[in-house]
Design a protein around this motif. Structure first.
Motif, PDB file in Angstrom:
ATOM      1  N   SER A 137      16.737  49.281  59.493  1.00 40.87           N
ATOM      2  CA  SER A 137      16.326  49.156  57.761  1.00 40.87           C
ATOM      3  C   SER A 137      15.084  48.803  57.915  1.00 40.87           C
ATOM      4  O   SER A 137      14.160  49.067  56.954  1.00 40.87           O
ATOM      5  N   ARG A 138      14.688  47.687  58.683  1.00 40.18           N
ATOM      6  CA  ARG A 138      13.112  47.380  58.819  1.00 40.18           C
ATOM      7  C   ARG A 138      12.223  48.412  59.152  1.00 40.18           C
ATOM      8  O   ARG A 138      10.978  48.180  59.088  1.00 40.18           O
ATOM      9  N   ARG A 139      12.716  49.271  59.939  1.00 41.67           N
ATOM     10  CA  ARG A 139      11.923  50.366  60.523  1.00 41.67           C
ATOM     11  C   ARG A 139      11.787  51.614  59.713  1.00 41.67           C
ATOM     12  O   ARG A 139      11.068  52.682  59.654  1.00 41.67           O
ATOM     13  N   SER A 140      12.873  51.598  58.641  1.00 41.02           N
ATOM     14  CA  SER A 140      13.026  52.979  58.102  1.00 41.02           C
ATOM     15  C   SER A 140      11.911  53.333  57.354  1.00 41.02           C
ATOM     16  O   SER A 140      11.519  52.436  56.306  1.00 41.02           O
ATOM     17  N   PRO A 141      11.254  54.483  57.242  1.00 35.05           N
ATOM     18  CA  PRO A 141      10.159  54.811  56.246  1.00 35.05           C
ATOM     19  C   PRO A 141      10.650  55.049  54.883  1.00 35.05           C
ATOM     20  O   PRO A 141       9.714  54.791  53.851  1.00 35.05           O
ATOM     21  N   GLN A 142      11.990  55.116  54.467  1.00 37.29           N
ATOM     22  CA  GLN A 142      12.462  54.938  53.260  1.00 37.29           C
ATOM     23  C   GLN A 142      12.476  53.677  52.457  1.00 37.29           C
ATOM     24  O   GLN A 142      12.374  53.711  51.220  1.00 37.29           O
ATOM     25  N   LEU A 143      11.970  52.419  53.444  1.00 39.18           N
ATOM     26  CA  LEU A 143      12.253  51.369  52.721  1.00 39.18           C
ATOM     27  C   LEU A 143      10.923  50.575  53.052  1.00 39.18           C
ATOM     28  O   LEU A 143      10.255  50.804  54.171  1.00 39.18           O
ATOM     29  N   VAL A 183      32.502  47.199  59.173  1.00 42.34           N
ATOM     30  CA  VAL A 183      30.895  47.184  58.919  1.00 42.34           C
ATOM     31  C   VAL A 183      30.826  48.290  58.050  1.00 42.34           C
ATOM     32  O   VAL A 183      30.160  48.093  56.790  1.00 42.34           O
ATOM     33  N   HIS A 184      31.144  49.497  58.090  1.00 37.00           N
ATOM     34  CA  HIS A 184      30.937  50.639  57.274  1.00 37.00           C
ATOM     35  C   HIS A 184      31.586  50.513  55.883  1.00 37.00           C
ATOM     36  O   HIS A 184      30.779  50.884  54.923  1.00 37.00           O
ATOM     37  N   GLU A 185      32.663  49.995  55.732  1.00 34.88           N
ATOM     38  CA  GLU A 185      33.192  49.580  54.388  1.00 34.88           C
ATOM     39  C   GLU A 185      32.330  48.559  53.544  1.00 34.88           C
ATOM     40  O   GLU A 185      32.034  48.752  52.286  1.00 34.88           O
ATOM     41  N   LEU A 186      31.540  47.793  54.172  1.00 30.37           N
ATOM     42  CA  LEU A 186      30.962  46.514  53.438  1.00 30.37           C
ATOM     43  C   LEU A 186      29.361  46.871  53.498  1.00 30.37           C
ATOM     44  O   LEU A 186      28.727  45.926  52.908  1.00 30.37           O
ATOM     45  N   ALA A 187      28.980  47.816  54.152  1.00 30.78           N
ATOM     46  CA  ALA A 187      27.340  47.883  54.430  1.00 30.78           C
ATOM     47  C   ALA A 187      26.785  48.053  53.170  1.00 30.78           C
ATOM     48  O   ALA A 187      25.575  47.357  52.865  1.00 30.78           O
ATOM     49  N   VAL A 188      27.380  48.980  52.393  1.00 30.01           N
ATOM     50  CA  VAL A 188      26.834  49.109  50.876  1.00 30.01           C
ATOM     51  C   VAL A 188      26.714  47.852  50.054  1.00 30.01           C
ATOM     52  O   VAL A 188      25.597  47.448  49.608  1.00 30.01           O
ATOM     53  N   PRO A 189      27.878  47.409  49.688  1.00 30.29           N
ATOM     54  CA  PRO A 189      27.677  46.245  48.900  1.00 30.29           C
ATOM     55  C   PRO A 189      27.097  44.893  49.241  1.00 30.29           C
ATOM     56  O   PRO A 189      26.542  44.169  48.398  1.00 30.29           O
ATOM     57  N   VAL A 190      26.870  44.902  50.763  1.00 26.76           N
ATOM     58  CA  VAL A 190      26.168  43.598  51.302  1.00 26.76           C
ATOM     59  C   VAL A 190      24.841  43.894  51.447  1.00 26.76           C
ATOM     60  O   VAL A 190      23.966  42.967  51.079  1.00 26.76           O
ATOM     61  N   LEU A 191      24.375  45.134  51.610  1.00 28.16           N
ATOM     62  CA  LEU A 191      23.001  45.380  52.073  1.00 28.16           C
ATOM     63  C   LEU A 191      22.014  45.911  51.135  1.00 28.16           C
ATOM     64  O   LEU A 191      20.989  45.579  50.978  1.00 28.16           O
ATOM     65  N   ALA A 192      22.646  46.880  50.198  1.00 31.49           N
ATOM     66  CA  ALA A 192      21.653  47.546  49.163  1.00 31.49           C
ATOM     67  C   ALA A 192      20.996  46.861  48.224  1.00 31.49           C
ATOM     68  O   ALA A 192      19.615  47.198  47.772  1.00 31.49           O
ATOM     69  N   HIS A 193      21.386  45.807  47.699  1.00 34.49           N
ATOM     70  CA  HIS A 193      20.804  45.205  46.853  1.00 34.49           C
ATOM     71  C   HIS A 193      19.686  44.252  47.213  1.00 34.49           C
ATOM     72  O   HIS A 193      18.626  43.857  46.438  1.00 34.49           O
ATOM     73  N   ARG A 194      19.612  44.130  48.649  1.00 35.15           N
ATOM     74  CA  ARG A 194      18.625  43.493  49.217  1.00 35.15           C
ATOM     75  C   ARG A 194      17.299  44.268  49.353  1.00 35.15           C
ATOM     76  O   ARG A 194      16.182  43.673  49.936  1.00 35.15           O
ATOM     77  N   LEU A 195      17.715  45.630  49.558  1.00 36.82           N
ATOM     78  CA  LEU A 195      16.213  46.438  49.919  1.00 36.82           C
ATOM     79  C   LEU A 195      15.612  46.878  49.008  1.00 36.82           C
ATOM     80  O   LEU A 195      16.030  46.896  47.792  1.00 36.82           O
ATOM     81  N   LEU A 196      14.177  47.410  49.029  1.00 37.82           N
ATOM     82  CA  LEU A 196      13.035  47.696  48.395  1.00 37.82           C
ATOM     83  C   LEU A 196      12.777  49.063  48.802  1.00 37.82           C
ATOM     84  O   LEU A 196      12.451  49.240  50.002  1.00 37.82           O
ATOM     85  N   LEU A 197      13.004  50.017  48.034  1.00 40.16           N
ATOM     86  CA  LEU A 197      12.515  51.421  48.299  1.00 40.16           C
ATOM     87  C   LEU A 197      11.178  51.615  48.604  1.00 40.16           C
ATOM     88  O   LEU A 197      10.373  51.225  47.608  1.00 40.16           O
ATOM     89  N   SER A 198      10.371  52.522  49.462  1.00 43.02           N
ATOM     90  CA  SER A 198       9.264  52.912  49.443  1.00 43.02           C
ATOM     91  C   SER A 198       8.850  53.883  48.045  1.00 43.02           C
ATOM     92  O   SER A 198       9.931  54.343  47.347  1.00 43.02           O
ATOM     93  N   GLY A 199       7.566  53.912  47.871  1.00 41.62           N
ATOM     94  CA  GLY A 199       7.275  54.571  46.549  1.00 41.62           C
ATOM     95  C   GLY A 199       7.755  56.015  46.646  1.00 41.62           C
ATOM     96  O   GLY A 199       8.240  56.500  45.793  1.00 41.62           O
ATOM     97  N   GLU A 200       7.693  56.739  47.931  1.00 39.83           N
ATOM     98  CA  GLU A 200       7.738  58.088  47.985  1.00 39.83           C
ATOM     99  C   GLU A 200       9.472  58.274  47.959  1.00 39.83           C
ATOM    100  O   GLU A 200       9.895  59.108  47.216  1.00 39.83           O
ATOM    101  N   ALA A 201      10.263  57.338  48.475  1.00 32.40           N
ATOM    102  CA  ALA A 201      11.579  57.542  48.390  1.00 32.40           C
ATOM    103  C   ALA A 201      12.093  57.394  47.070  1.00 32.40           C
ATOM    104  O   ALA A 201      12.824  58.146  46.656  1.00 32.40           O
ATOM    105  N   ARG A 202      11.502  56.318  46.141  1.00 31.26           N
ATOM    106  CA  ARG A 202      11.689  56.041  44.928  1.00 31.26           C
ATOM    107  C   ARG A 202      11.455  57.430  44.122  1.00 31.26           C
ATOM    108  O   ARG A 202      12.367  58.055  42.906  1.00 31.26           O
ATOM    109  N   LEU A 203      10.461  58.087  44.250  1.00 30.10           N
ATOM    110  CA  LEU A 203       9.847  59.428  43.416  1.00 30.10           C
ATOM    111  C   LEU A 203      10.997  60.546  43.870  1.00 30.10           C
ATOM    112  O   LEU A 203      11.186  61.344  42.956  1.00 30.10           O
TER     113      LEU A 203
END
Length: 333
Positions: free
Chosen positions: A251-257, A290-310
């Motif tokens: 997640s720290r290396r993802s160009p989407q974030l 891990v697969h079951e809980l990854a979205v509820p545990v991780l998603a709210h902590r992430l910030l999308l890049s401007g390109e990903a949001r657009l």
């Protein structure tokens, strides 16, 4: 194609014996009690119990009127423990939450009067309607389970969980939670609208007296604290722990974030997976947890890049992309 790494057999490497029978009995009673009030929402009920057993805090985000506060109040009512509710408003002060030292004329000294945070279950209603200064009053208590006022530190007794609700940030009169505050919440869920059958049943059951009024505790604080200690001891193999670290690193290396998962996020994910496994009657963690809980545990902590949001990407979709990208440990045969 999904690549797998070999994972050691959990049956051969489990940790100390955990009383799963007791855990199943108590959490089963809690789930049935909560389902009698929160109808047709097994997913949110299960996640709330998972966060409670994992020593986390829960953020429930959705539009008004779908039962966010009811979920928090129902969980609080099933446990015989201290419960405080905080109604977050723009004029709420930090001292209303943490407490304040006042001068006692009789003793000619200052004495501490605890605020609303001093409870086993704290229900924070519409947390994003308070100012950022007031929101920050929760940071120390949620992470360190203590409160510092005027140089004195006061512990918060276990179990301790903050269940906060918030309206979507586009709604009038809301303040977005800062990154540090969101990172304190173990999981974020949405209630969603009920299915037609569940909504019809709700009209019947809630039409007269609220079923919450008839709900009685099915366990107590000491039992819940013992279950939390049991959950801590559930086995997570080195491969599963590495998988959690790999997800956070990706997640720290993802160009989407532009902001990936913190080390605290990885720790929260593993804790939640242990509780999830315990609710399934297992004494070990699987990649499925891990697969079951990854979205509820991780998603709210992430910030999308401007390109990903657009491009219309969501944080939840970004987590799903990470799950598809990071190799999964193979299950033991």
């Amino acid at each position: 194609m999904v690549h797998h790494r070999q994972m050691s057999s959990p049956e051969a490497l489990v940790g100390p014996a955990v009383d799963l029978d007791r855990l199943h009995a108590v959490t089963g009673d809690m789930r049935r009690a909560m389902a009698s009030v929160i109808e047709g929402k097994d997913g949110p009920v299960r996640t709330a119990l998972t966060v409670l057993l994992a020593e986390g805090h829960l953020l429930v985000e959705d539009v008004p009127g779908v039962g966010k506060t009811m979920l928090a109040k129902t969980l609080a009512r099933t446990v015989d423990c201290t419960v405080r509710r905080i109604q977050f408003t723009p004029d709420l002060l930090p001292s209303d939450i943490t407490g304040v030292s006042v001068f006692n004329q009789d003793t000619h000294g200052f004495e501490f009067r605890p605020g609303a945070i001093f409870a086993n279950v704290v229900v924070g209603d519409e947390i994003n309607r308070a100012s950022p200064k007031t929101q920050s009053a929760l940071l120390e208590s949620m992470e360190e389970r203590q409160v510092t006022v005027d140089g004195h530190t006061y512990p918060l007794h276990p179990p301790f969980i903050v269940m906060a609700t918030q309206n979507p940030i586009e709604m009038e009169g809301t303040y977005p939670l800062p990154e540090a505050q969101r990172d304190r919440f173990m999981a974020r869920i949405s209630m969603g609208y009920p299915a037609p059958a569940a909504e019809l049943a709700m009209l019947d059951s809630h039409g007269g007296a609220s079923p919450l009024d008839a709900l009685r505790p099915v366990t107590d604080a000491a039992t819940v604290a013992a279950l939390v200690r049991d959950v801590r001891r559930l086995y997570a193999s080195p491969a599963v722990r590495q998988y959690v670290v790999d997800l956070a690193g990706a997640s720290r290396r993802s160009p989407q974030l532009r902001l990936g998962a913190s080390p605290r996020a990885a720790l929260h994910l593993l804790r939640a997976c242990r509780a999830h496994a315990a609710l399934d009657g297992r004494d070990h963690v699987l990649p499925d947890d891990v697969h079951e809980l990854a979205v509820p545990v991780l998603a709210h902590r992430l910030l999308l890049s401007g390109e990903a949001r657009l491009a219309g990407l969501t944080e939840a979709r970004a987590v799903q992309d990470l799950l598809a990208e990071v190799p999964v440990p193979a299950r033991a045969r």
